[in-house]
Structure formats: C-alpha cells, structure tokens
Design a protein around this motif. Structure first.
Motif, mmCIF file in Angstrom:
data_model
loop_
_atom_site.group_PDB
_atom_site.id
_atom_site.type_symbol
_atom_site.label_atom_id
_atom_site.label_comp_id
_atom_site.label_asym_id
_atom_site.label_seq_id
_atom_site.Cartn_x
_atom_site.Cartn_y
_atom_site.Cartn_z
ATOM 1 N N ILE A 312 -13.866 -12.801 6.726
ATOM 2 C CA ILE A 312 -12.622 -12.476 7.444
ATOM 3 C C ILE A 312 -11.507 -12.195 6.437
ATOM 4 C CG2 ILE A 312 -10.811 -13.411 8.952
ATOM 5 C CD1 ILE A 312 -13.092 -14.862 10.500
ATOM 6 N N VAL A 313 -11.298 -13.121 5.503
ATOM 7 C CA VAL A 313 -10.232 -12.956 4.522
ATOM 8 C C VAL A 313 -10.551 -11.791 3.574
ATOM 9 C CG1 VAL A 313 -8.987 -14.069 2.630
ATOM 10 C CG2 VAL A 313 -9.616 -15.393 4.662
ATOM 11 N N GLY A 314 -11.818 -11.742 3.107
ATOM 12 C CA GLY A 314 -12.221 -10.711 2.151
ATOM 13 C C GLY A 314 -12.085 -9.306 2.719
ATOM 14 N N SER A 315 -12.391 -9.147 3.998
ATOM 15 C CA SER A 315 -12.299 -7.815 4.611
ATOM 16 C C SER A 315 -10.852 -7.370 4.748
ATOM 17 C CB SER A 315 -12.963 -7.819 5.988
ATOM 18 O OG SER A 315 -14.322 -8.160 5.843
ATOM 19 N N LEU A 316 -9.973 -8.317 5.089
ATOM 20 C CA LEU A 316 -8.551 -7.983 5.181
ATOM 21 C C LEU A 316 -8.016 -7.579 3.804
ATOM 22 C CD1 LEU A 316 -7.436 -10.852 7.609
ATOM 23 C CD2 LEU A 316 -7.590 -8.399 8.137
ATOM 24 N N LEU A 317 -8.469 -8.303 2.786
ATOM 25 C CA LEU A 317 -8.067 -7.997 1.421
ATOM 26 C C LEU A 317 -8.570 -6.602 1.022
ATOM 27 C CD1 LEU A 317 -6.685 -9.452 -1.055
ATOM 28 C CD2 LEU A 317 -8.998 -9.890 -1.878
ATOM 29 N N LEU A 318 -9.828 -6.316 1.390
ATOM 30 C CA LEU A 318 -10.423 -5.011 1.074
ATOM 31 C C LEU A 318 -9.618 -3.890 1.740
ATOM 32 C CD1 LEU A 318 -12.731 -3.246 -0.082
ATOM 33 C CD2 LEU A 318 -14.023 -3.730 1.998
ATOM 34 N N ALA A 319 -9.277 -4.098 3.012
ATOM 35 C CA ALA A 319 -8.502 -3.086 3.731
ATOM 36 C C ALA A 319 -7.159 -2.847 3.042
ATOM 37 C CB ALA A 319 -8.288 -3.525 5.173
ATOM 38 N N GLY A 320 -6.457 -3.924 2.744
ATOM 39 C CA GLY A 320 -5.135 -3.816 2.140
ATOM 40 C C GLY A 320 -5.157 -3.168 0.765
ATOM 41 N N CYS A 321 -6.026 -3.691 -0.124
ATOM 42 C CA CYS A 321 -6.047 -3.210 -1.510
ATOM 43 C C CYS A 321 -6.527 -1.768 -1.609
ATOM 44 C CB CYS A 321 -6.931 -4.099 -2.369
ATOM 45 S SG CYS A 321 -6.276 -5.759 -2.555
ATOM 46 N N SER A 322 -7.549 -1.412 -0.838
ATOM 47 C CA SER A 322 -8.076 -0.052 -0.955
ATOM 48 C C SER A 322 -7.081 0.946 -0.353
ATOM 49 C CB SER A 322 -9.447 0.067 -0.289
ATOM 50 O OG SER A 322 -9.362 -0.330 1.055
ATOM 51 N N TRP A 323 -6.440 0.561 0.739
ATOM 52 C CA TRP A 323 -5.439 1.452 1.355
ATOM 53 C C TRP A 323 -4.292 1.695 0.372
ATOM 54 C CZ3 TRP A 323 -5.720 4.750 5.110
ATOM 55 C CH2 TRP A 323 -4.545 5.332 5.631
ATOM 56 N N LEU A 324 -3.825 0.601 -0.253
ATOM 57 C CA LEU A 324 -2.751 0.706 -1.250
ATOM 58 C C LEU A 324 -3.153 1.674 -2.366
ATOM 59 C CD1 LEU A 324 -0.063 -0.594 -2.583
ATOM 60 C CD2 LEU A 324 -1.693 -1.980 -3.871
#
Length: 433
Positions: A312-324
């Motif tokens: 859950i946390v890792g996927s949110l991080l992946l979404a945020g960092c890759s989008w950035l």
C-alpha cells in the motif's frame, strides 16, 4: 528439525545469500548484454541487403524469443526442483546460461556462414531465456528456504537487488566498450568481449555454487516422503488458482516497473527531451543503484510490517515519485538526477514481490508454483510492455508515467487484498514452522 524463526542471519545464511545473489547478477548480466549490443549484432547477423524494418523485426524477434523461452525452461526446471532438489537445478541454471553466452561470443557472423548465423543466435537466446526462467524463481525459493522466516523479505529483496546489479553491470560494460573502442573495432569483434566475460564469470559462479547446501526444507520433505505425488504443476493449477493470480499480477508490477523505468527510460529521455546519451546513462546508473537499495528496503519492511502495508505504502510512493520524475524532466532537466534517483528507489517495491510469492505456495509445489506464475506472466508482460508504452506514446508523451501509475494502482489493490494473508502462517515452512 526446528527453525528458530527469529534468529539473526548466520554465516552460512550470508554465504548462501551472497552466492545466490552473485549468480543471479551474472545471469541477468548475460541476459541483458545482448540488448545493449542488439544493433551491432543486427548488422552482423543478418544479410546486408535486408530492408531496415525487416532487420528490426528480426532483432526484436530474437529478443522476444528470450522472453518466450522463459516459461518453458522455468517450468521444466521447477518440476525437477520440486522432485529432485533445489540445489541441482540451481547449478544447472547457471550452466545453461554461461555456455550459450560463451557461445554467443564465438558465433561466426552472417558473412562467414550465412543463414545459419542468425539461427544459431536465436537458439542461444532461447537457451538463455530458459536458463533465466529457472534461475530467478530458483534463487528465491532456495534462499527463502534457508533463512529464518522473519528474514525472508530481506533475503529475497537482496536477491532481487542482485538481479538489478546485473543490469547495471551490463550497462557499465556496454558503456566502457563503447567509449574505449571505435565503432569499427566493435563491429570487427569488440562486441564479443562482453559475452566472453559473462560466460567465464558464469562458469566461475557455477563452480562457487558447489559450496551451497540443499535447503533444509527440501531435505525434510524428502525425509517425510512428502514430495508431490502427482505433477507439481497440475497441483498448482488445480489447487492454487488464487495464489497464481496474485503472483502473476505482482510479476506484472515487477517486470513492467523495471522495463519502463530502468530499461526504456534512457532512450526515452534522449528521444523525447534531447538529453545527451552520456547524461541519460549516468542518471540511469544512479537510478539502478537506488533501485537495488529500494529492493532491500522493501524486503526488510515486508519482514517487519507484512506484505499488505508494504505494498500500500510502496505503491503510493511509486505513483508519486515516478509522476514527479516524468512530469519534471521536460521543465527542470537540472533535477534529472534527483528525480530519477527517487523514481528508481520507488520501483524498489518490486523487492517485496518474492516475499509474497515464496509464502504463497506450500513447499512441495513451491518451486513449480512460483516458476509457472512468474515466468508466464513475465513472458506476457515483459514482452508486451514496450509495445504498449510505444503505442500510448502516440497519444501522449507522458505514456511511461501513465503506465507506471497503472502499475501503482495494481500494487495498491493487491496490497489491500493481501490484508488477509494468502495463506495461514504455518503453511509457509511446511512442518518446520
């Protein structure tokens, strides 16, 4: 034979882990080096008067063959891994990789033997694919069955980091060869060097693997005569549909995440934003190093907090960092290294994937279960991802970002689903728990 599930890793565990990770890194290096030299080999292994598009189709075909051979090799090796032992297959998979890699370095070109050249190249690529299909699940199972249960995540995360280190090694070797040798020298035979290196290192790693011991869990299953009575694969498909589905989706996350963010992005940066090749490769190397750190982190976090919270946390991080990263690369190219490093680290969530896979299947069909799910999914998603991203590119330059967002959503949903663990704790280590 009781395992102390909370003990720390001992010397034997570290030895097992190091040898497994080293072998995995070399196998990935051997598999990936072809990608870096595909253009040169396309010129040498196909007739000169061939139209460019056809040559590209053939080079891509040889690349795809490596992916499609995975399920075949992986499932056959896993079958014997469940029946005759993990260790034997573990040594075999390295041999199956080292020999074709050496052979690829020695292949005569189209100029010398005509049509036989591309066919032999194809055959070697198929053998490599088969080997890697057995290696990755084999390594995860092998290590997970050696270490204490509370350390499975860390161990599998470290192994996955080892595989990414193999990609980095391939990238470094390719860069060194391209900067020290002239294009003509590379065409005249310089391209053979990385294959020789890979083959020789592989044989060395195979020699080192003699010091590994069979996993305690397999020995114990043998002692109890608890080996799968029927075809392990049949049991997997009949009794573990849910586990297979989850494992396949996780493999999609793993394969596509690495393919898009690590393998496709350097070219994308050059073509889309005109970033210098050297710069994009340096940033890419940094991203791979961060990915390795991310893999170990994700595995360790899974040990402490379980798979559900990690995803859950890792996927949110992946979404945020890759989008950035994909958003800012056009507007703030000076931020490239920082944002790419963050994106690389966040893809490290894939380090927690094997944690779920090795716990999903009971010991007697574990190797077959993981191998079937992982390899079939890898062949499909690893092969289709570049095509999908390229198609979406026609609609929007942010194609890679949207694709990674999709993966993040899948990761998030799986994280929520894994809230009720795929199977009760006790099944994990057979009766050793």
């Amino acid at each position: 034979m009781h395992h102390d599930n909370n003990r720390r890793l001992n010397r034997q565990d570290y030895k097992t882990l190091t040898l497994a990770a080293l072998g995995g890194a070399l196998e990935f290096y051997d598999f990936i080096i072809f990608v870096f030299f595909a253009a040169v080999m396309g010129e040498l292994f196909f007739p000169a008067d061939m139209p460019e598009w056809l040559r590209q189709v053939q080079t891509f075909g040889i690349f795809a063959a490596g992916y499609l051979a995975r399920p075949l090799g992986g499932i056959i090796m896993a079958h014997f891994g469940d029946l005759v032992g993990r260790k034997k297959m573990f040594t075999l998979s390295i041999l199956l990789m080292a020999v074709p890699t050496l052979a690829m370095g020695m292949l005569p070109t189209y100029a010398s033997i005509g049509i036989a050249a591309p066919l032999l190249l194809l055959l070697m690529r198929v053998l490599q694919g088969a080997a890697i299909g057995g290696e990755v699940p084999g390594a995860w199972v092998f290590v997970a069955e050696h270490v204490p249960r509370k350390r499975i995540g860390f161990a599998c995360g470290t192994l996955t980091a080892g595989l990414t280190a193999g990609i980095l090694l391939g990238s470094i070797v390719a860069t060194v060869i391209n900067t020290t040798l002239s294009q003509q020298t590379i065409l005249n035979g310089g391209w053979r060097i990385p294959f020789f290196l890979g083959g020789i290192f592989g044989l060395f790693a195979m020699y080192l693997r003699r010091w590994l011991q069979e996993t305690p869990i397999f020995i114990e299953m043998q002692a109890r005569k608890a080996l799968a009575e029927e075809l392990p694969l049949k049991s997997v498909i009949v009794n573990h549909k849910k586990e297979v589905a989850v494992s396949m989706l996780l493999t999609w996350l793993l394969s596509a995440g690495i393919v898009v963010v690590i393998l496709m992005t350097p070219t994308y940066l050059q073509k889309q934003f005109g970033i210098a090749p050297a710069l994009s490769l340096q940033a890419n190397s940094l991203a791979i190093v961060m990915l390795s750190i991310g893999c170990v982190t994700a595995g360790s976090v899974a040990d402490r907090f379980g798979a559900s919270k990690t995803f859950i946390v890792g996927s949110l991080l992946l979404a945020g960092c890759s989008w950035l990263f994909y958003q800012s690369v056009g507007t703030h190219p000076e931020m490239l290294f920082v944002t790419y490093a963050l994106a690389g680290f966040s893809v490290g969530i894939v380090g927690a994937v094997p944690y779920v896979l090795v716990r999903a299947f009971p010991a007697e069909v574990r190797f077959s279960g993981i191998s079937f799910s992982y390899n079939v999914a890898y062949a499909i998603f690893g092969g289709l991802t570049p095509i999908l991203v390229t198609l979406i590119m026609r609609l929007t330059p942010l194609a890679p970002a949207y694709y990674v967002l999709t993966l993040s959503v899948i990761g998030l949903l799986l994280g929520i689903y894994l809230h009720r663990d795929l199977n009760s704790e006790n099944k994990v280590q057979g009766s050793c728990a």
